[in-house]
Write an enzyme that holds these catalytic residues in place. Structure first.
Site, PDB file in Angstrom:
ATOM      1  N   TYR A 102       0.860  -1.198   0.000  1.00 25.08           N
ATOM      2  CA  TYR A 102       0.000   0.000   0.000  1.00 25.08           C
ATOM      3  C   TYR A 102       0.890   1.239   0.000  1.00 25.08           C
ATOM      4  O   TYR A 102       1.890   1.314   0.727  1.00 25.08           O
ATOM      5  CB  TYR A 102      -0.892   0.028   1.251  1.00 25.08           C
ATOM      6  CG  TYR A 102      -1.711   1.300   1.386  1.00 25.08           C
ATOM      7  CD1 TYR A 102      -3.003   1.368   0.875  1.00 25.08           C
ATOM      8  CD2 TYR A 102      -1.186   2.428   2.012  1.00 25.08           C
ATOM      9  CE1 TYR A 102      -3.747   2.537   0.978  1.00 25.08           C
ATOM     10  CE2 TYR A 102      -1.923   3.595   2.116  1.00 25.08           C
ATOM     11  CZ  TYR A 102      -3.200   3.648   1.597  1.00 25.08           C
ATOM     12  OH  TYR A 102      -3.929   4.803   1.699  1.00 25.08           O
ATOM     13  N   GLU A 190      -3.669   7.382  -4.168  1.00 23.91           N
ATOM     14  CA  GLU A 190      -3.530   6.097  -3.472  1.00 23.91           C
ATOM     15  C   GLU A 190      -3.354   4.951  -4.458  1.00 23.91           C
ATOM     16  O   GLU A 190      -4.054   4.884  -5.476  1.00 23.91           O
ATOM     17  CB  GLU A 190      -4.771   5.858  -2.609  1.00 23.91           C
ATOM     18  CG  GLU A 190      -4.774   4.534  -1.853  1.00 23.91           C
ATOM     19  CD  GLU A 190      -6.063   4.318  -1.080  1.00 23.91           C
ATOM     20  OE1 GLU A 190      -6.118   4.723   0.083  1.00 23.91           O
ATOM     21  OE2 GLU A 190      -7.012   3.741  -1.663  1.00 23.91           O
TER      22      GLU A 190
END
Length: 379
Positions: A102, A190
């Site tokens: 992530y 993101e």
């Protein structure tokens, strides 16, 4: 402002961030055509909606034949995901995933800077990881005067990866993501998951971007992608009429002058056991037309059971607010109870104007809010 995954991936590609190739489709036939065009044995069919949780809702499927592509795309197109109807999907090349990570850039109000957030736990809800295992989240504040030079990008990359080959790929990816974030006035960029493939490639196989709506005047390319929801259209309409509005979803519609008083009003509604429906600040104007438009906006919300009007008159004159309310209810027919608290400039004149109206007039903020909560619980 949010954009779709495929739109965010276009920005990624323009800034040198590697992604899996994909084609956006709006019907089953174009999905099967895309499967042929991609020349990939396996593809992923992904719903394109402006919300998360697509996988859990069944909006992401793996297919390895034209028949499976047709079957899955027909089930996904038209489905409802958290109130959003899927009207398009992306058919993307499937990749051989070895590991998932992530990485994101967000605005951090505490450090007053951009924050680089990373984790080796990719592909899952990052909020859950942060809550249960916060030690697995890495955070690096970015000095806006320095940005992300090579040494900082290398340091961040080594927090995630041990393989030098992957670290070398990650350094420009992190720098390019930051460049995109800054140049496009983003509030979120993101990648979840950022994957390492079995072939040793680093790929962003998902992409999410949000943008600062106050910067759209200088981001025409981003603004052209805006697809406002019904609530966002309301907020835009309110802004064009000179007041600030945010829908929350409770039962007590609030009309207040001043952001601080509006926040305090919502806090007190919760304190007394009620649920505010919105934040609505009509500002410091004494224009009765603004009150009329604000009232129409509040009453258009079908969930609102009571309207609470909390005015402290400084620049705003209470008698003008009262005139605006009377005018509004000459134009609007409703059985929703209205609770009013007027205090400050010309409060006596305002209360006098409202004496022969069906409104519930109160003299203190506490009294007004308790009355509004009481009425909402009765309906």
């Amino acid at each position: 402002m949010k954009i779709h995954e495929y739109q965010a991936k276009e920005f990624f590609s323009n800034y040198g961030i590697p992604t899996a190739e994909g084609i956006v489709c709006r019907n089953v036939e174009s999905c099967t055509d895309a499967y042929c065009d991609l020349h990939s044995t396996k593809v992923v069919i992904k719903a394109q909606v402006l919300t998360g949780g697509r996988g859990k809702a069944g909006g992401i499927k793996l297919a390895s034949s034209m028949e499976e592509v047709a079957k899955h795309s027909s089930s996904i197109i038209g489905m409802d995901i958290k109130g959003y109807t899927v009207d398009r999907v992306m058919v993307a090349q499937a990749v051989n995933i070895e590991s998932e990570y992530y990485i994101s850039l967000v605005i951090d109000r505490n450090t007053k800077s951009t924050l680089l957030v990373m984790s080796k736990e990719g592909g899952v809800d990052i909020e859950e990881v942060a809550a249960k295992t916060p030690d697995k989240i890495f955070k690096i504040p970015i000095d806006p005067f320095i940005g992300i030079p090579n040494f900082l990008a290398a340091r961040a990359a080594r927090m995630l990866f041990d393989n030098n080959s992957i670290v070398k790929q990650a350094i420009p990816l992190i720098q390019n993501l930051y460049k995109l974030f800054v140049e496009k006035d983003a509030s979120l960029a993101e990648i979840n998951p950022l994957v390492v493939t079995k072939e040793g490639r680093l790929l962003a196989i998902d992409a999410k971007m949000n943008f600062d709506p106050n910067a759209l005047y200088r981001q025409s390319e981003v603004e052209a992608l805006f697809e406002p929801s019904a609530e966002e259209r309301k907020e835009q309409e309110a802004k064009s009429k000179g007041f600030s509005f945010v829908h929350i979803g409770g039962e007590i519609g609030c009309m207040v002058n001043g952001a601080g008083l509006a926040m305090a009003t919502m806090d007190m509604i919760k304190l007394y056991g009620g649920d505010p429906a919105n934040f609505l600040d009509i500002g410091g104007s004494s224009n009765p037309n603004k009150v009329v438009e604000a009232m129409k906006l509040l009453l258009s919300d079908k969930e609102v059971k009571v309207v609470l009007i909390n005015i402290f008159g400084g620049i705003t004159r209470c008698d003008d607010v009262a005139k605006g309310l009377k005018e509004a209810f000459n134009q609007i027919d409703t059985d929703i109870p209205i609770v009013i608290r007027l205090a400050g400039t010309n409060e006596n004149e305002g209360r006098e104007l409202l004496k022969e109206t069906p409104f519930h007039n109160t003299s203190t903020m506490g009294e007004a809010i308790q009355k509004a909560v009481e009425l909402s619980l009765q309906r």
